[in-house]
Motif scaffolding. Structure first.
Motif, PDB file in Angstrom:
ATOM      1  N   HIS A  83       0.856  -1.191   0.000  1.00  0.00           N
ATOM      2  CA  HIS A  83       0.000   0.000   0.000  1.00  0.00           C
ATOM      3  C   HIS A  83       0.887   1.235   0.000  1.00  0.00           C
ATOM      4  O   HIS A  83       1.889   1.284   0.704  1.00  0.00           O
ATOM      5  N   HIS A  85       1.009   4.600   1.062  1.00  0.00           N
ATOM      6  CA  HIS A  85       0.228   5.375   2.031  1.00  0.00           C
ATOM      7  C   HIS A  85       0.253   6.877   1.746  1.00  0.00           C
ATOM      8  O   HIS A  85       1.308   7.496   1.756  1.00  0.00           O
ATOM      9  N   TRP A 123       4.790   7.080   2.389  1.00  0.00           N
ATOM     10  CA  TRP A 123       5.532   5.862   2.687  1.00  0.00           C
ATOM     11  C   TRP A 123       4.774   4.667   2.147  1.00  0.00           C
ATOM     12  O   TRP A 123       3.636   4.809   1.689  1.00  0.00           O
ATOM     13  N   HIS A 125       3.956   0.355   2.676  1.00  0.00           N
ATOM     14  CA  HIS A 125       4.020  -0.737   3.654  1.00  0.00           C
ATOM     15  C   HIS A 125       3.130  -1.885   3.209  1.00  0.00           C
ATOM     16  O   HIS A 125       2.223  -1.696   2.392  1.00  0.00           O
ATOM     17  N   HIS A 127       0.135  -4.409   3.186  1.00  0.00           N
ATOM     18  CA  HIS A 127      -1.243  -4.261   3.652  1.00  0.00           C
ATOM     19  C   HIS A 127      -1.925  -5.613   3.774  1.00  0.00           C
ATOM     20  O   HIS A 127      -3.138  -5.727   3.665  1.00  0.00           O
ATOM     21  N   ALA A 252       1.662   6.112  10.998  1.00  0.00           N
ATOM     22  CA  ALA A 252       1.430   6.494   9.590  1.00  0.00           C
ATOM     23  C   ALA A 252       1.473   7.994   9.341  1.00  0.00           C
ATOM     24  O   ALA A 252       1.537   8.416   8.186  1.00  0.00           O
ATOM     25  N   HIS A 369      -7.341   6.426   9.424  1.00  0.00           N
ATOM     26  CA  HIS A 369      -6.787   6.653   8.086  1.00  0.00           C
ATOM     27  C   HIS A 369      -7.808   6.349   7.000  1.00  0.00           C
ATOM     28  O   HIS A 369      -8.423   5.289   6.993  1.00  0.00           O
ATOM     29  N   HIS A 371      -8.159   5.839   2.948  1.00  0.00           N
ATOM     30  CA  HIS A 371      -7.373   5.568   1.741  1.00  0.00           C
ATOM     31  C   HIS A 371      -7.836   6.452   0.574  1.00  0.00           C
ATOM     32  O   HIS A 371      -9.015   6.796   0.464  1.00  0.00           O
ATOM     33  N   LEU A 412     -10.516   1.712   1.806  1.00  0.00           N
ATOM     34  CA  LEU A 412     -10.481   1.303   3.206  1.00  0.00           C
ATOM     35  C   LEU A 412     -10.459   2.546   4.098  1.00  0.00           C
ATOM     36  O   LEU A 412      -9.895   3.583   3.740  1.00  0.00           O
ATOM     37  N   HIS A 414      -9.777   3.002   8.219  1.00  0.00           N
ATOM     38  CA  HIS A 414      -9.456   2.139   9.370  1.00  0.00           C
ATOM     39  C   HIS A 414      -8.553   2.815  10.371  1.00  0.00           C
ATOM     40  O   HIS A 414      -7.960   3.863  10.097  1.00  0.00           O
ATOM     41  N   HIS A 416      -5.150   3.123  12.141  1.00  0.00           N
ATOM     42  CA  HIS A 416      -3.786   2.763  11.757  1.00  0.00           C
ATOM     43  C   HIS A 416      -2.962   2.259  12.929  1.00  0.00           C
ATOM     44  O   HIS A 416      -1.766   2.022  12.789  1.00  0.00           O
TER      45      HIS A 416
HETATM   46 CU1  C2O Z   1      -1.040   3.026   5.837  1.00  0.00          CU
HETATM   47 CU2  C2O Z   1      -4.563   1.118   5.257  1.00  0.00          CU
HETATM   48  O1  C2O Z   1      -2.793   2.040   5.527  1.00  0.00           O
END
Ligand code: C2O
Ligand code: CU
Length: 432
Positions: A83, A85, A123, A125, A127, A252, A369, A371, A412, A414, A416
């Protein structure tokens, strides 16, 4: 290694081991097991996950307007995905298994192809099973340079995270500990920075890009040895450079600072006891040619300004230790539902502005967070606040956000704190 040692001086922040910063296109990003010299060099290396042989993964860097093509190769023995971010990219490239793509199975690959619209500090990362894979090291910096970057002598990426280690430095593979999941999350007992360089000159002007890549920990940061301002949050320039004493970053979240070096620049984490050192930029020599000038503004990204909202929604965070009862099936929930519901939390027509109240009805802070979008936080006086992609909402507090939902797809939404999302705190929205 328990908390006592974490808070003690395990860390000599003098020599931080080098790792791969910087990669050139075309990018091939391979997730694989790596040995990382996480602890100072007189300690054992730690078995973790990384990209291209290093943890953090290589810093990906491009210019605003460039495409980013990544061949992702999964050399782990479990499924994964990546992902990006904070990048407001096409939905199919967002890297969320089950929502935007299939999981990339062990041994398989996936090509990501994106046109990131914004300059700033981002960044990447994993997922998939992110509460484990991010905690184990599948993280890296992603920088999009402005067409006209500000005038600085150094542009330094500072990735900050914590990890839970056993005595001797081995990675603690236990992820199911209920105590952590139901409280603030799975905190590490060791923390440090990874920086793209280690020395500067006295008098240098430096852009510092702070990235909290921890799975669950909020870092209250203090910076000494430099004078300057915050110029961007979560990749988005502030309308005016902002003074700071300390900077709190939820998992994040990012902050860009522009500072002038006065002496060794030390980055530490505030604790109830003495400040815990996370890393430092050491002064070597003096810059005598830089002429003092005000901290510059960064050029704005092209993010739509919210209109009068056509929907008002409420997202209530529920559960956890000391929380009220809720209707969800797991430790945490949004609006009485744990995990991804079949119907989206919100449905928006493309370009629509909505106001969402993020109500924290729990005993812990959460970093929420969204998306594919940035949103404006609404200040207490009702004015339009900072543009962010992750909002830190303290226990018992409510933060309203205004978002222009202009990026089509299923996104998404959610917490973080990755242990919290794994234990139910996630939902999704649809933009059509
Ligand atoms: Cu940094 Cu759903 O993510
Ligand atoms: Cu949370």
């Amino acid at each position: 290694m328990r908390r006592r040692q974490f808070l003690g001086a395990v860390m000599s922040s003098t020599i931080l081991p080098k790792f791969a910063f910087g990669a050139t296109p075309p990018f091939r990003l391979t997730a694989e097991p790596v040995q990382v010299q996480l602890l100072p060099s007189d300690s054992a290396a730690t078995s973790m996950f990384g990209f291209n042989g290093s943890m953090p993964g290589p810093e990906l860097r491009l210019r605003q307007g460039e495409r980013l093509k990544i061949d992702f190769q999964n050399n782990l023995t479990q499924g994964s995905s990546v992902h990006w971010h904070g990048l407001r990219i096409e939905n199919a490239m967002d890297g969320v298994p089950g929502l935007t793509q299939e999981v990339v199975n062990a041994g398989d690959s996936f090509q990501y192809d994106m046109a990131p619209p914004d300059a700033g500090t981002f960044w990447y990362h994993s997922h998939n099973v992110s509460q484990e894979q991010v905690a184990k090291g599948l993280v890296g910096a992603l920088i999009v340079d402005e067409i006209n970057p500000p005038d600085v002598d150094h542009d330094v990426t500072v990735l900050i995270a914590d990890w839970r280690l056993l005595d001797g430095g081995a990675f603690d593979e236990e992820f199911g500990d209920l105590m952590s999941l139901s409280h603030g999350g799975r905190m590490g007992n060791y923390a440090r920075t990874f920086m793209s360089q280690e020395t500067v000159k006295k008098g240098d002007r430096i852009r510092l890009r702070l990235i909290n890549a921890a799975a669950d920990r909020i870092f209250p940061l203090v910076l000494t040895g430099a004078i300057g301002k915050i110029v961007a949050l979560d990749g988005m320039p502030l309308s005016e450079p902002r003074a700071f004493d300390n900077i709190s970053l939820a998992p994040a979240q990012r902050a860009d600072l522009i500072v002038d070096a006065v002496q060794d620049i030390e980055i530490g984490m505030l604790t109830r006891g003495p400040t815990f050192p996370l890393g430092k930029l050491t002064i070597e020599g003096e810059n005598t040619t830089r002429i003092a000038s005000p901290i510059p503004l960064l050029p704005k990204n092209n993010v739509a300004t919210p209109a009068q909202p056509s929907q008002n929604l409420t997202l209530t965070m529920m559960g956890g230790a000391m929380g009220n009862r809720h209707g969800g099936s797991d430790i945490w929930a949004f609006n009485d539902i744990s995990g991804l519901p079949t119907e989206p939390f919100g449905s928006f027509s493309r370009g629509e502005t909505a106001r969402i109240s993020l109500v924290n009805d729990t005993a812990f802070p959460h970093g929420i967070h969204l998306h594919g979008h940035h949103f404006n936080e609404v200040n207490d006086d009702g004015s339009l606040g900072d543009l962010r992609d992750t909002a830190l909402v303290d226990a018992g507090k409510t933060t309203d956000i205004l978002c222009v939902f202009d990026n089509p797809g299923k996104w998404l939404f959610h917490c973080h704190m990755l242990s919290h999302q794994a234990a139910g705190m996630k939902t999704w929205i649809n933009v059509a």
